[in-house]
Design an enzyme around this catalytic site. Structure first.
Site, PDB file in Angstrom:
ATOM      1  N   CYS A 116       0.971  -1.095  -0.046  1.00  0.00           N
ATOM      2  CA  CYS A 116      -0.241  -0.014  -0.119  1.00  0.00           C
ATOM      3  C   CYS A 116       0.695   1.311   0.064  1.00  0.00           C
ATOM      4  CB  CYS A 116      -1.028   0.057   1.227  1.00  0.00           C
ATOM      5  SG  CYS A 116      -0.002  -0.052   2.884  1.00  0.00           S
ATOM      6  N   GLU A 171      -7.059  -6.217  -1.213  1.00  0.00           N
ATOM      7  CA  GLU A 171      -6.997  -5.182  -0.131  1.00  0.00           C
ATOM      8  C   GLU A 171      -6.167  -4.189  -0.469  1.00  0.00           C
ATOM      9  OE1 GLU A 171      -5.719  -3.599   3.737  1.00  0.00           O
ATOM     10  OE2 GLU A 171      -4.785  -5.281   2.510  1.00  0.00           O
ATOM     11  N   ARG A 194      -9.672   2.052  11.021  1.00  0.00           N
ATOM     12  CA  ARG A 194      -8.366   1.570  10.250  1.00  0.00           C
ATOM     13  C   ARG A 194      -9.124   1.468   8.546  1.00  0.00           C
ATOM     14  NH1 ARG A 194      -3.231   0.210  10.144  1.00  0.00           N
ATOM     15  NH2 ARG A 194      -2.658  -1.277   8.796  1.00  0.00           N
ATOM     16  N   ARG A 249      -9.935   0.639   5.094  1.00  0.00           N
ATOM     17  CA  ARG A 249      -9.269   0.027   3.854  1.00  0.00           C
ATOM     18  C   ARG A 249     -10.169  -0.049   2.681  1.00  0.00           C
ATOM     19  NH1 ARG A 249      -5.618   1.201   6.270  1.00  0.00           N
ATOM     20  NH2 ARG A 249      -3.664   0.017   6.906  1.00  0.00           N
TER      21      ARG A 249
END
Length: 615
Positions: free
Chosen positions: A333, A371, A417, A419
């Site tokens: 990421c 993801e 968090r 995502r």
């Protein structure tokens, strides 16, 4: 008194140690390095000198309480010094000790060899200290070994008397066969369970016979050459008996999957608990690989022993990967994250998505789940996300109709968090190019159990909690502010805020206000009668009716309001601000401003048919 940094470099303890070695330093200088820093008005050398002068020849017998009596030495520094002294004493004792250290099964066999040829069954106990040094060898029983006769009381009363930290049991089989019997296993479990309670580990249960030997420790660890661990993380056999499979249906795999960019195994754990079996995994980071193997080796040896746990995915030939049903990949990421340089596909790590695409193209699995960070959606004005979606489309996969952004707090876990998850399904299975997955917040907590029956009709949504500070004379008072939306799921909704020192109290206050402020909203079969625009402060919301099956296409606070009021199909968007209170107010004001055809007809003095008939 001068500070250490004000001294010439040649006189500073650390610099002197690096340049001249430990022999060039005084005891005061060595202790000063261990302490690290002094206190206000006293530099570290002066503090070290005080300690050395006070204890001198008794320094090696120093205690934490002794150190705490010295001004400037707190508990942390006292324990630091005491631990360093104890460590040196431990090493010295080991190097100059004549103690017999039991390191492995061979040491046990040497000590218990005499019972191998005995005609009767013998049970021997080796009492060990924390270093696995032998304290005493003791014969516990002679004759028929029966778990009902071997009581933990006899074993551990002796262990306590000898101040044993660990014990090892050795037992002979007069038959000559060293294979553990079911009776042996029952005894080992019984003793290990008792040891867990007593705080004395049963390190091993060794079977000795003419035909060889058998070690429970080695068998449970699946390693015949494994040594016992002394003075480290020592697991007794109880820990191995008690290890449970993470697989709920370990022998009945419902599907197979591969785990790319696996990290420490988040996807693996979830999929395994759903009945899946991992047939291939890859992870580049060495520390993550060690953790991943520690997490799953005992449950999926085939994955690791078959060579299907790869490192660099770019060096893996897709033809060498076994067939699978699901592909999971949390590709790097950093190239897309706000915390990185955001170079996207210009960053080497950013191109690793195309490694995933390469594997998908060859194997054509039924399902894919990717993801990454939330910022992937907006990176490079959305072009990066568009490329990923187009690539999956070209590979023959249907994807979610809108970006699926999820956070642990959406499921009642106290962490934010966010995502982006990209689920993809083969078009031949979905029979369409797009599909829609809906996830609803699950934050229904129990408030005031006495009113459970009364409140069961309401849908309660905890939208936001934040810390607040009230400045008063003499200091600040910290508390919490909660924003709650309450609805009946059938056209009524309200919101409330509450402040309190504790979170539950703040939520309760907000809940009470929300229930008192509930308003009616006219709905049409789970959606709106017509599009609505509403403004409150900087928040501008737009809501549009949607056909059956669309779901609630809205985010954050808007979704909470719409779900609470009972809207099931809607397209909604908020611009201008993310302030949750403003968004909730704008949404509720927009909904309550809507008029039903019946209300409009009544105002005009006409029937519903008259105002709705086409001209």
């Amino acid at each position: 008194m001068p500070k250490i940094k004000d001294l010439p470099k040649v006189d500073r303890p650390r610099e002197k140690l690096l340049k001249k070695g430990a022999n060039a330093l005084s005891k005061t200088d060595l202790l000063a390095i261990l302490l690290g820093s002094g206190i206000k008005g006293v530099n570290v050398q002066a503090l070290a000198k005080t300690i050395i002068t006070k204890f001198n020849q008794d320094f090696l017998n120093i205690s934490v309480d002794d150190l705490l009596k010295i001004k400037g030495i707190g508990q942390a520094k006292a324990m630091q010094i005491y631990s360093a002294v104890a460590l040196i004493k431990r090493f010295y004792q080991e190097q100059n000790s004549t103690d017999l250290i039991i390191k492995n099964v061979q040491n046990v066999l040497t000590l218990t060899f005499d019972i191998r040829d005995k005609k009767k069954e013998h049970l021997i106990c080796l009492h060990l200290d924390s270093r696995n040094a032998l304290i005493k060898k003791e014969t516990l029983s002679i004759g028929l070994l029966d778990k009902s006769l071997i009581h933990p009381r006899e074993i551990f009363s002796s262990a306590l008397e000898n101040k044993s930290a660990n014990i090892i049991l050795a037992h002979n089989h007069p038959s000559g066969d060293a294979t553990p019997s079911k009776q042996d296993e029952k005894i080992a479990k019984k003793i290990s369970e008792a040891g867990q309670i007593m705080g004395i580990s049963l390190l091993d249960f060794v079977i000795i016979a003419k035909g060889g030997h058998s070690s429970f420790y080695q068998a449970l660890k699946h390693d015949k050459d494994l040594d016992y661990v002394a003075d480290g993380f020592q697991m007794g056999i109880f820990d191995h008996f008690e290890e449970e499979s993470i697989y709920k249906n370990e022998n009945k795999s419902k599907f197979t999957f591969i785990d790319l960019f696996a990290g420490i195994g988040g996807f693996h754990l979830a999929a395994a608990n759903l009945g899946g079996k991992c047939v291939f995994a890859s992870e580049f980071d060495e520390n993550a690989r060690k953790t991943y193997e520690a997490n799953f080796l005992s449950h999926n040896k085939e994955l690791f022993y078959s060579g299907n746990f790869a490192g660099d995915i770019t060096k893996v030939d897709e033809k060498d990967i076994p067939d699978f049903d699901f592909l999971f990949a949390g590709f790097p990421c950093q190239p897309f994250s706000k915390g990185g340089y955001r170079k996207g596909f210009e960053d080497t790590r950013g191109t690793l998505f195309f490694e995933v695409a390469r594997i998908i193209k060859h194997h054509n699995p039924n399902y894919v789940l990717l993801e990454n960070v939330q910022n992937l959606v907006t990176h490079d004005d959305g072009k990066t996300f568009e490329i990923i979606c187009n690539t999956l489309d070209e590979l023959g996969y249907a994807i979610n109709a809108s970006p699926l952004i999820l956070s642990p707090d959406d499921f009642g876990i106290p962490a934010i968090r966010k995502r982006i998850f990209i689920p993809a399904i083969k078009k031949e299975l979905t029979k369409k190019d797009k599909f829609m997955l809906n996830f609803y917040r699950q934050k229904m907590a129990e408030y005031n159990k006495k009113n459970n029956d009364e409140d069961s009709e309401y849908i309660e949504k905890l939208v936001n909690i934040r810390r607040v500070v009230k400045v008063v004379k003499g200091g600040r008072i910290f508390g919490f502010s909660a924003l709650v939306v309450v609805g009946d799921g059938n056209g009524k909704v309200g919101y409330g805020t509450g402040k309190a020192r504790e979170v539950p109290a703040a939520i309760q206050k907000a809940m009470d206000k929300a229930k008192k402020a509930m308003q009616e909203v006219p709905l049409k079969d789970g959606t709106l009668y017509y599009p609505i625009t509403s403004n409150v402060g900087a928040a501008k919301v737009y809501m549009q009716p949607a056909s059956e099956g669309t779901g609630v296409i809205a985010g954050g606070p808007m979704r909470s309001v719409l779900e609470a009021v009972g809207v099931h199909n809607i397209l909604a968007k908020c611009n201008g601000t993310r302030n949750p209170i403003s968004v909730v107010r704008a949404t509720i004001e927009g909904l309550t401003s809507m008029s039903s055809p019946a209300a409009v007809a009544a105002k005009r003095g006409k029937t519903v048919e008259q105002i709705t008939e086409k001209v």
